[in-house]
Design a protein around this motif. Sequence first.
Motif, short mmCIF file in Angstrom:
data_model
loop_
_atom_site.label_atom_id
_atom_site.label_comp_id
_atom_site.label_asym_id
_atom_site.label_seq_id
_atom_site.Cartn_x
_atom_site.Cartn_y
_atom_site.Cartn_z
N VAL A 173 0.84 -1.20 0.00
CA VAL A 173 0.00 0.00 0.00
C VAL A 173 0.87 1.25 0.00
O VAL A 173 0.60 2.22 -0.73
CB VAL A 173 -0.95 -0.01 1.22
CG1 VAL A 173 -1.69 1.32 1.33
CG2 VAL A 173 -1.95 -1.15 1.10
N GLU A 174 1.93 1.25 0.81
CA GLU A 174 2.78 2.44 0.89
C GLU A 174 3.57 2.68 -0.39
O GLU A 174 3.95 3.82 -0.68
CB GLU A 174 3.73 2.29 2.08
CG GLU A 174 3.01 2.38 3.43
CD GLU A 174 3.97 2.42 4.60
OE1 GLU A 174 3.68 3.15 5.57
OE2 GLU A 174 5.01 1.72 4.54
N TYR A 175 3.81 1.63 -1.15
CA TYR A 175 4.56 1.78 -2.40
C TYR A 175 3.80 2.67 -3.40
O TYR A 175 4.40 3.18 -4.36
CB TYR A 175 4.84 0.41 -3.01
CG TYR A 175 5.84 0.43 -4.14
CD1 TYR A 175 7.20 0.55 -3.87
CD2 TYR A 175 5.44 0.34 -5.46
CE1 TYR A 175 8.13 0.58 -4.91
CE2 TYR A 175 6.35 0.36 -6.50
CZ TYR A 175 7.70 0.48 -6.22
OH TYR A 175 8.62 0.51 -7.24
N GLU A 176 2.53 2.88 -3.18
CA GLU A 176 1.75 3.78 -4.02
C GLU A 176 2.43 5.15 -4.10
O GLU A 176 2.44 5.80 -5.15
CB GLU A 176 0.33 3.94 -3.47
CG GLU A 176 -0.50 4.98 -4.20
CD GLU A 176 -1.74 5.39 -3.45
OE1 GLU A 176 -2.43 6.33 -3.90
OE2 GLU A 176 -2.05 4.78 -2.41
N ASP A 177 3.01 5.61 -2.99
CA ASP A 177 3.64 6.92 -2.97
C ASP A 177 4.94 6.93 -3.76
O ASP A 177 5.35 7.99 -4.26
CB ASP A 177 3.89 7.34 -1.52
CG ASP A 177 2.60 7.65 -0.78
OD1 ASP A 177 1.74 8.34 -1.36
OD2 ASP A 177 2.44 7.19 0.36
N ILE A 178 5.59 5.78 -3.89
CA ILE A 178 6.77 5.69 -4.77
C ILE A 178 6.33 5.80 -6.22
O ILE A 178 6.95 6.50 -7.04
CB ILE A 178 7.53 4.37 -4.52
CG1 ILE A 178 8.05 4.30 -3.09
CG2 ILE A 178 8.67 4.22 -5.53
CD1 ILE A 178 9.06 5.37 -2.73
N GLU A 179 5.26 5.10 -6.57
CA GLU A 179 4.73 5.19 -7.93
C GLU A 179 4.28 6.62 -8.24
O GLU A 179 4.48 7.11 -9.36
CB GLU A 179 3.57 4.21 -8.10
CG GLU A 179 3.99 2.75 -8.06
CD GLU A 179 2.83 1.79 -8.27
OE1 GLU A 179 1.69 2.17 -7.95
OE2 GLU A 179 3.08 0.66 -8.75
N ARG A 180 3.68 7.27 -7.26
CA ARG A 180 3.25 8.66 -7.45
C ARG A 180 4.47 9.57 -7.71
O ARG A 180 4.42 10.47 -8.54
CB ARG A 180 2.49 9.13 -6.22
CG ARG A 180 1.67 10.40 -6.44
CD ARG A 180 0.96 10.80 -5.16
NE ARG A 180 0.11 9.72 -4.68
CZ ARG A 180 -1.11 9.47 -5.14
NH1 ARG A 180 -1.60 10.22 -6.11
NH2 ARG A 180 -1.83 8.49 -4.64
N TYR A 181 5.56 9.31 -6.99
CA TYR A 181 6.79 10.09 -7.17
C TYR A 181 7.35 9.88 -8.58
O TYR A 181 7.72 10.85 -9.26
CB TYR A 181 7.83 9.67 -6.12
CG TYR A 181 9.21 10.21 -6.37
CD1 TYR A 181 9.52 11.53 -6.06
CD2 TYR A 181 10.20 9.40 -6.92
CE1 TYR A 181 10.80 12.03 -6.29
CE2 TYR A 181 11.48 9.89 -7.15
CZ TYR A 181 11.77 11.21 -6.84
OH TYR A 181 13.03 11.70 -7.07
N ASN A 182 7.41 8.63 -9.03
CA ASN A 182 7.94 8.34 -10.36
C ASN A 182 7.08 8.96 -11.45
O ASN A 182 7.59 9.47 -12.46
CB ASN A 182 8.03 6.83 -10.56
CG ASN A 182 9.10 6.19 -9.69
OD1 ASN A 182 10.10 6.83 -9.35
ND2 ASN A 182 8.90 4.94 -9.31
N GLU A 183 5.76 8.93 -11.27
CA GLU A 183 4.86 9.54 -12.25
C GLU A 183 5.03 11.06 -12.26
O GLU A 183 4.92 11.70 -13.31
CB GLU A 183 3.41 9.16 -11.93
CG GLU A 183 3.09 7.71 -12.24
CD GLU A 183 1.65 7.36 -11.95
OE1 GLU A 183 0.89 8.25 -11.51
OE2 GLU A 183 1.27 6.20 -12.16
N MET A 184 5.28 11.64 -11.09
CA MET A 184 5.52 13.08 -11.01
C MET A 184 6.75 13.46 -11.82
O MET A 184 6.75 14.46 -12.54
CB MET A 184 5.67 13.50 -9.54
CG MET A 184 5.93 15.00 -9.33
SD MET A 184 7.70 15.43 -9.36
CE MET A 184 8.27 14.63 -7.86
N LEU A 185 7.83 12.66 -11.71
CA LEU A 185 9.04 12.94 -12.48
C LEU A 185 8.77 12.90 -13.97
O LEU A 185 9.25 13.76 -14.74
CB LEU A 185 10.13 11.93 -12.12
CG LEU A 185 10.68 11.97 -10.68
CD1 LEU A 185 11.76 10.90 -10.50
CD2 LEU A 185 11.25 13.35 -10.34
#
Length: 360
Positions: A173-185
Amino acid sequence: MKRDSWLRKLIEQLITDKPEILHDEEKLSNVITDAINKSLPEASELIYNNLKTNSGDMLEDHRLLRQEFEARLQRRWSKALNLLETLIVLSRESGEEFCEDVFDEDAEIDNLQVSSVIVRLHARACRVAHEVLTLLRAGYADGALARWRTLHEVSTTAFFIAHHGKDLAIRYVEYEDIERYNEMLEYQRSYEKLGYEKLEDEAVQEIIERKEELVKSYGEDFRKEYGWTLGILPKGKRTFKHIEESMDFSHWRTYFKLANNYVHSGPLGTIFPLGSMKHVDHLLPGASNYGLATPGQNTGISLVQITTCLLTIEPTYQRLLAAKVLQLFLYELCSEFVDTQEDIENEEKELRKREEAIVE
Protein backbone atom coordinates in the motif's frame (compact mmCIF):
# COMPACT_ATOMS: atom_id res chain seq x y z
CA MET A 1 -16.51 15.36 -57.79
CA LYS A 2 -14.53 12.70 -59.66
CA ARG A 3 -11.31 11.56 -58.04
CA ASP A 4 -8.38 13.89 -58.84
CA SER A 5 -10.52 16.05 -61.20
CA TRP A 6 -9.76 19.11 -59.07
CA LEU A 7 -6.03 18.52 -59.46
CA ARG A 8 -6.21 17.84 -63.18
CA LYS A 9 -8.17 21.04 -63.81
CA LEU A 10 -5.69 23.03 -61.76
CA ILE A 11 -2.70 21.67 -63.67
CA GLU A 12 -4.44 22.20 -67.03
CA GLN A 13 -5.10 25.84 -66.11
CA LEU A 14 -1.45 26.36 -65.14
CA ILE A 15 -0.26 24.87 -68.45
CA THR A 16 -2.74 27.06 -70.36
CA ASP A 17 -1.40 30.15 -68.64
CA LYS A 18 2.25 29.11 -69.12
CA PRO A 19 2.51 26.73 -72.11
CA GLU A 20 6.32 27.15 -72.23
CA ILE A 21 6.76 24.90 -69.16
CA LEU A 22 5.78 21.86 -71.26
CA HIS A 23 9.24 22.06 -72.86
CA ASP A 24 11.08 22.23 -69.53
CA GLU A 25 10.80 19.00 -67.52
CA GLU A 26 12.18 20.55 -64.31
CA LYS A 27 9.82 23.53 -64.44
CA LEU A 28 6.86 21.29 -65.21
CA SER A 29 7.71 19.07 -62.23
CA ASN A 30 8.04 22.10 -59.95
CA VAL A 31 4.72 23.53 -61.16
CA ILE A 32 2.91 20.23 -60.55
CA THR A 33 4.46 19.85 -57.07
CA ASP A 34 3.53 23.42 -56.20
CA ALA A 35 -0.02 22.87 -57.47
CA ILE A 36 -0.41 19.75 -55.33
CA ASN A 37 0.89 21.50 -52.22
CA LYS A 38 -1.41 24.47 -52.72
CA SER A 39 -4.47 22.35 -53.47
CA LEU A 40 -4.10 19.86 -50.57
CA PRO A 41 -5.79 22.08 -47.92
CA GLU A 42 -8.76 22.78 -50.18
CA ALA A 43 -9.07 19.17 -51.33
CA SER A 44 -8.83 17.77 -47.81
CA GLU A 45 -11.46 20.22 -46.61
CA LEU A 46 -13.81 19.10 -49.40
CA ILE A 47 -13.30 15.41 -48.59
CA TYR A 48 -13.66 16.07 -44.85
CA ASN A 49 -16.96 17.90 -45.29
CA ASN A 50 -18.27 15.21 -47.63
CA LEU A 51 -17.37 12.40 -45.24
CA LYS A 52 -18.83 14.25 -42.28
CA THR A 53 -22.08 14.80 -44.13
CA ASN A 54 -22.39 11.12 -45.07
CA SER A 55 -20.84 9.60 -41.94
CA GLY A 56 -24.22 8.85 -40.38
CA ASP A 57 -25.20 6.43 -43.15
CA MET A 58 -21.73 4.90 -43.24
CA LEU A 59 -21.69 4.28 -39.49
CA GLU A 60 -25.21 2.89 -39.54
CA ASP A 61 -24.17 0.31 -42.14
CA HIS A 62 -21.13 -0.72 -40.11
CA ARG A 63 -23.11 -0.91 -36.88
CA LEU A 64 -25.67 -3.17 -38.51
CA LEU A 65 -22.92 -5.49 -39.75
CA ARG A 66 -21.39 -5.55 -36.25
CA GLN A 67 -24.73 -6.33 -34.60
CA GLU A 68 -25.29 -9.22 -37.00
CA PHE A 69 -21.76 -10.52 -36.39
CA GLU A 70 -22.06 -10.32 -32.60
CA ALA A 71 -25.43 -12.10 -32.73
CA ARG A 72 -23.83 -14.98 -34.65
CA LEU A 73 -20.88 -15.05 -32.25
CA GLN A 74 -23.21 -15.12 -29.25
CA ARG A 75 -25.11 -18.09 -30.69
CA ARG A 76 -21.87 -19.94 -31.31
CA TRP A 77 -20.22 -19.22 -27.94
CA SER A 78 -23.31 -18.70 -25.77
CA LYS A 79 -22.71 -21.56 -23.31
CA ALA A 80 -19.08 -20.65 -22.66
CA LEU A 81 -19.71 -16.90 -22.44
CA ASN A 82 -22.71 -17.36 -20.16
CA LEU A 83 -20.64 -19.55 -17.84
CA LEU A 84 -17.93 -16.90 -17.71
CA GLU A 85 -20.49 -14.23 -16.90
CA THR A 86 -21.91 -16.48 -14.19
CA LEU A 87 -18.45 -16.87 -12.68
CA ILE A 88 -17.95 -13.10 -12.70
CA VAL A 89 -21.29 -12.46 -11.00
CA LEU A 90 -20.67 -15.16 -8.37
CA SER A 91 -17.17 -13.79 -7.73
CA ARG A 92 -18.48 -10.26 -7.30
CA GLU A 93 -21.20 -11.42 -4.93
CA SER A 94 -18.64 -13.43 -2.96
CA GLY A 95 -16.48 -10.34 -2.61
CA GLU A 96 -19.43 -8.21 -1.53
CA GLU A 97 -20.49 -10.75 1.09
CA PHE A 98 -16.91 -11.01 2.34
CA CYS A 99 -16.77 -7.24 2.83
CA GLU A 100 -20.11 -7.17 4.63
CA ASP A 101 -19.06 -9.94 7.02
CA VAL A 102 -15.38 -9.23 7.61
CA PHE A 103 -15.50 -5.44 7.76
CA ASP A 104 -18.54 -5.33 10.01
CA GLU A 105 -17.97 -3.00 12.97
CA ASP A 106 -18.34 -5.86 15.47
CA ALA A 107 -16.21 -8.36 13.56
CA GLU A 108 -12.83 -9.42 14.91
CA ILE A 109 -10.32 -9.48 12.06
CA ASP A 110 -7.00 -11.27 12.42
CA ASN A 111 -5.66 -10.11 9.04
CA LEU A 112 -7.12 -6.63 8.62
CA GLN A 113 -4.29 -5.20 6.48
CA VAL A 114 -4.10 -8.31 4.31
CA SER A 115 -7.88 -8.51 3.92
CA SER A 116 -8.07 -4.84 2.94
CA VAL A 117 -5.47 -5.26 0.18
CA ILE A 118 -6.88 -8.52 -1.18
CA VAL A 119 -10.40 -7.05 -1.27
CA ARG A 120 -9.14 -4.20 -3.46
CA LEU A 121 -7.21 -6.57 -5.71
CA HIS A 122 -10.28 -8.79 -6.00
CA ALA A 123 -12.48 -5.85 -6.95
CA ARG A 124 -9.99 -4.93 -9.67
CA ALA A 125 -9.91 -8.55 -10.86
CA CYS A 126 -13.70 -8.57 -11.24
CA ARG A 127 -13.53 -5.32 -13.19
CA VAL A 128 -10.88 -6.70 -15.54
CA ALA A 129 -12.88 -9.92 -15.99
CA HIS A 130 -15.87 -7.81 -17.09
CA GLU A 131 -13.59 -6.10 -19.63
CA VAL A 132 -12.47 -9.48 -20.96
CA LEU A 133 -16.06 -10.65 -21.29
CA THR A 134 -16.95 -7.50 -23.25
CA LEU A 135 -14.03 -8.04 -25.62
CA LEU A 136 -14.88 -11.72 -26.10
CA ARG A 137 -18.51 -10.94 -26.94
CA ALA A 138 -17.27 -8.44 -29.52
CA GLY A 139 -14.85 -10.97 -31.06
CA TYR A 140 -11.54 -9.43 -29.96
CA ALA A 141 -9.50 -12.36 -28.69
CA ASP A 142 -6.16 -10.50 -28.76
CA GLY A 143 -7.48 -7.70 -26.58
CA ALA A 144 -9.12 -10.21 -24.24
CA LEU A 145 -5.86 -12.10 -23.73
CA ALA A 146 -4.01 -8.83 -23.15
CA ARG A 147 -6.50 -7.95 -20.41
CA TRP A 148 -6.20 -11.48 -18.97
CA ARG A 149 -2.49 -10.77 -18.51
CA THR A 150 -3.44 -8.00 -16.09
CA LEU A 151 -5.88 -10.32 -14.32
CA HIS A 152 -3.12 -12.92 -13.91
CA GLU A 153 -0.80 -10.31 -12.42
CA VAL A 154 -3.49 -9.17 -9.99
CA SER A 155 -4.32 -12.74 -8.95
CA THR A 156 -0.68 -13.75 -8.48
CA THR A 157 0.03 -10.60 -6.47
CA ALA A 158 -2.95 -11.36 -4.22
CA PHE A 159 -1.61 -14.84 -3.43
CA PHE A 160 1.87 -13.40 -2.77
CA ILE A 161 0.56 -10.84 -0.28
CA ALA A 162 -1.81 -13.30 1.38
CA HIS A 163 1.06 -15.76 1.81
CA HIS A 164 3.52 -13.29 3.36
CA GLY A 165 1.09 -11.38 5.54
CA LYS A 166 0.66 -8.04 7.24
CA ASP A 167 4.08 -6.38 6.77
CA LEU A 168 4.11 -7.04 3.02
CA ALA A 169 0.53 -5.80 2.70
CA ILE A 170 1.51 -2.54 4.38
CA ARG A 171 4.56 -2.09 2.12
CA TYR A 172 2.42 -2.78 -0.95
CA VAL A 173 0.00 0.00 0.00
CA GLU A 174 2.78 2.44 0.89
CA TYR A 175 4.56 1.78 -2.40
CA GLU A 176 1.75 3.78 -4.02
CA ASP A 177 3.64 6.92 -2.97
CA ILE A 178 6.77 5.69 -4.77
CA GLU A 179 4.73 5.19 -7.93
CA ARG A 180 3.25 8.66 -7.45
CA TYR A 181 6.79 10.09 -7.17
CA ASN A 182 7.94 8.34 -10.36
CA GLU A 183 4.86 9.54 -12.25
CA MET A 184 5.52 13.08 -11.01
CA LEU A 185 9.04 12.94 -12.48
CA GLU A 186 7.67 11.80 -15.84
CA TYR A 187 5.03 14.52 -15.77
CA GLN A 188 7.63 17.17 -15.01
CA ARG A 189 9.66 16.06 -18.02
CA SER A 190 6.81 16.17 -20.51
CA TYR A 191 4.02 18.47 -19.34
CA GLU A 192 5.08 21.36 -21.62
CA LYS A 193 5.03 19.24 -24.80
CA LEU A 194 1.69 17.78 -23.74
CA GLY A 195 0.27 21.26 -23.27
CA TYR A 196 -0.45 20.75 -19.57
CA GLU A 197 0.18 23.04 -16.63
CA LYS A 198 3.15 22.77 -14.33
CA LEU A 199 2.52 21.10 -10.99
CA GLU A 200 2.44 23.44 -8.03
CA ASP A 201 5.70 23.52 -6.08
CA GLU A 202 3.87 22.66 -2.88
CA ALA A 203 2.40 19.49 -4.39
CA VAL A 204 5.78 18.42 -5.81
CA GLN A 205 7.49 19.00 -2.50
CA GLU A 206 4.87 16.96 -0.67
CA ILE A 207 5.43 14.01 -3.02
CA ILE A 208 9.21 14.26 -2.64
CA GLU A 209 9.04 14.42 1.14
CA ARG A 210 6.81 11.34 1.28
CA LYS A 211 9.24 9.46 -0.98
CA GLU A 212 12.17 10.45 1.24
CA GLU A 213 10.26 9.34 4.31
CA LEU A 214 9.69 5.88 2.82
CA VAL A 215 13.30 5.54 1.67
CA LYS A 216 14.47 6.48 5.15
CA SER A 217 12.16 3.89 6.65
CA TYR A 218 12.80 0.98 4.25
CA GLY A 219 16.06 1.80 2.50
CA GLU A 220 17.07 3.06 -0.95
CA ASP A 221 15.99 -0.17 -2.66
CA PHE A 222 12.36 0.54 -1.77
CA ARG A 223 12.11 3.21 -4.44
CA LYS A 224 13.12 0.76 -7.18
CA GLU A 225 10.73 -1.31 -9.29
CA TYR A 226 8.88 -3.87 -7.14
CA GLY A 227 10.55 -2.31 -4.13
CA TRP A 228 7.59 -3.35 -2.01
CA THR A 229 8.86 -6.95 -2.22
CA LEU A 230 11.93 -5.87 -0.23
CA GLY A 231 12.68 -8.37 2.51
CA ILE A 232 10.87 -11.19 0.67
CA LEU A 233 12.57 -11.42 -2.70
CA PRO A 234 16.38 -11.11 -2.88
CA LYS A 235 18.07 -8.21 -4.65
CA GLY A 236 18.20 -8.78 -8.40
CA LYS A 237 15.10 -10.97 -8.31
CA ARG A 238 12.43 -8.39 -7.50
CA THR A 239 10.27 -8.84 -10.59
CA PHE A 240 6.82 -10.19 -11.35
CA LYS A 241 8.45 -13.30 -12.84
CA HIS A 242 10.05 -14.07 -9.48
CA ILE A 243 6.76 -13.43 -7.68
CA GLU A 244 5.24 -16.05 -10.00
CA GLU A 245 8.01 -18.51 -9.23
CA SER A 246 7.75 -18.01 -5.48
CA MET A 247 4.02 -18.83 -5.64
CA ASP A 248 4.58 -21.84 -7.94
CA PHE A 249 2.72 -20.03 -10.74
CA SER A 250 5.63 -20.11 -13.18
CA HIS A 251 3.79 -22.58 -15.43
CA TRP A 252 1.58 -19.60 -16.43
CA ARG A 253 4.63 -17.88 -17.91
CA THR A 254 3.90 -19.53 -21.29
CA TYR A 255 0.51 -17.85 -21.52
CA PHE A 256 1.90 -14.64 -20.03
CA LYS A 257 4.48 -14.42 -22.82
CA LEU A 258 1.81 -15.25 -25.39
CA ALA A 259 -0.29 -12.37 -24.06
CA ASN A 260 2.73 -10.07 -24.31
CA ASN A 261 2.63 -10.53 -28.07
CA TYR A 262 -0.75 -8.77 -28.13
CA VAL A 263 0.33 -6.00 -25.78
CA HIS A 264 3.54 -5.04 -27.56
CA SER A 265 4.32 -4.33 -31.21
CA GLY A 266 6.45 -7.37 -32.07
CA PRO A 267 6.04 -9.37 -35.29
CA LEU A 268 4.43 -12.47 -33.76
CA GLY A 269 1.40 -10.61 -32.43
CA THR A 270 1.18 -8.68 -35.70
CA ILE A 271 1.42 -11.64 -38.07
CA PHE A 272 -0.52 -14.24 -36.04
CA PRO A 273 -3.55 -12.75 -34.28
CA LEU A 274 -5.50 -15.19 -32.10
CA GLY A 275 -8.58 -14.62 -34.23
CA SER A 276 -6.97 -16.07 -37.37
CA MET A 277 -6.39 -19.77 -38.01
CA LYS A 278 -2.74 -20.28 -38.86
CA HIS A 279 -3.40 -21.89 -42.24
CA VAL A 280 -5.64 -18.99 -43.30
CA ASP A 281 -3.54 -16.27 -44.92
CA HIS A 282 -5.47 -13.02 -44.59
CA LEU A 283 -5.30 -9.78 -42.63
CA LEU A 284 -7.56 -9.36 -39.61
CA PRO A 285 -8.34 -5.65 -39.11
CA GLY A 286 -11.36 -6.28 -36.90
CA ALA A 287 -13.27 -8.91 -34.98
CA SER A 288 -13.34 -12.70 -35.39
CA ASN A 289 -15.46 -15.50 -33.93
CA TYR A 290 -12.33 -17.66 -33.56
CA GLY A 291 -9.62 -17.71 -30.87
CA LEU A 292 -11.78 -17.04 -27.81
CA ALA A 293 -10.91 -20.26 -25.97
CA THR A 294 -7.53 -19.28 -24.49
CA PRO A 295 -8.50 -15.87 -23.08
CA GLY A 296 -11.89 -17.22 -22.00
CA GLN A 297 -10.72 -20.17 -19.97
CA ASN A 298 -7.65 -18.33 -18.62
CA THR A 299 -9.90 -15.56 -17.34
CA GLY A 300 -12.14 -18.06 -15.60
CA ILE A 301 -9.15 -19.75 -13.96
CA SER A 302 -7.51 -16.54 -12.73
CA LEU A 303 -10.79 -15.14 -11.44
CA VAL A 304 -11.55 -18.31 -9.47
CA GLN A 305 -7.99 -18.28 -8.15
CA ILE A 306 -8.20 -14.79 -6.68
CA THR A 307 -11.74 -15.30 -5.40
CA THR A 308 -10.61 -18.47 -3.62
CA CYS A 309 -7.65 -16.53 -2.22
CA LEU A 310 -10.05 -13.93 -0.82
CA LEU A 311 -12.48 -16.48 0.64
CA THR A 312 -9.74 -18.39 2.44
CA ILE A 313 -8.16 -15.42 4.24
CA GLU A 314 -10.85 -15.67 6.91
CA PRO A 315 -12.24 -19.15 6.10
CA THR A 316 -15.70 -20.29 7.11
CA TYR A 317 -17.70 -23.29 5.97
CA GLN A 318 -19.89 -21.06 3.80
CA ARG A 319 -16.87 -19.44 2.10
CA LEU A 320 -15.16 -22.76 1.47
CA LEU A 321 -18.41 -24.07 0.01
CA ALA A 322 -18.65 -21.02 -2.28
CA ALA A 323 -15.08 -21.62 -3.46
CA LYS A 324 -15.91 -25.24 -4.29
CA VAL A 325 -19.01 -24.20 -6.26
CA LEU A 326 -16.87 -21.80 -8.30
CA GLN A 327 -14.51 -24.68 -9.12
CA LEU A 328 -17.41 -26.75 -10.48
CA PHE A 329 -18.49 -23.90 -12.75
CA LEU A 330 -14.88 -23.45 -13.85
CA TYR A 331 -14.50 -27.08 -14.97
CA GLU A 332 -17.56 -26.77 -17.19
CA LEU A 333 -16.47 -23.35 -18.50
CA CYS A 334 -13.06 -24.64 -19.64
CA SER A 335 -14.66 -27.59 -21.43
CA GLU A 336 -17.17 -25.36 -23.23
CA PHE A 337 -14.55 -22.92 -24.48
CA VAL A 338 -12.29 -25.69 -25.76
CA ASP A 339 -15.14 -27.68 -27.34
CA THR A 340 -16.55 -24.65 -29.15
CA GLN A 341 -13.18 -23.73 -30.61
CA GLU A 342 -12.60 -27.31 -31.73
CA ASP A 343 -16.01 -27.29 -33.45
CA ILE A 344 -14.99 -24.22 -35.44
CA GLU A 345 -11.68 -25.82 -36.40
CA ASN A 346 -13.40 -29.06 -37.48
CA GLU A 347 -15.91 -27.13 -39.57
CA GLU A 348 -13.08 -25.25 -41.24
CA LYS A 349 -11.26 -28.51 -42.01
CA GLU A 350 -14.39 -29.97 -43.61
CA LEU A 351 -14.88 -26.83 -45.65
CA ARG A 352 -11.31 -26.99 -46.93
CA LYS A 353 -11.72 -30.66 -47.86
CA ARG A 354 -14.84 -29.88 -49.90
CA GLU A 355 -13.09 -26.97 -51.64
CA GLU A 356 -10.10 -29.18 -52.47
CA ALA A 357 -12.40 -31.90 -53.81
CA ILE A 358 -14.14 -29.40 -56.08
CA VAL A 359 -10.80 -28.19 -57.43
CA GLU A 360 -9.68 -31.75 -58.17
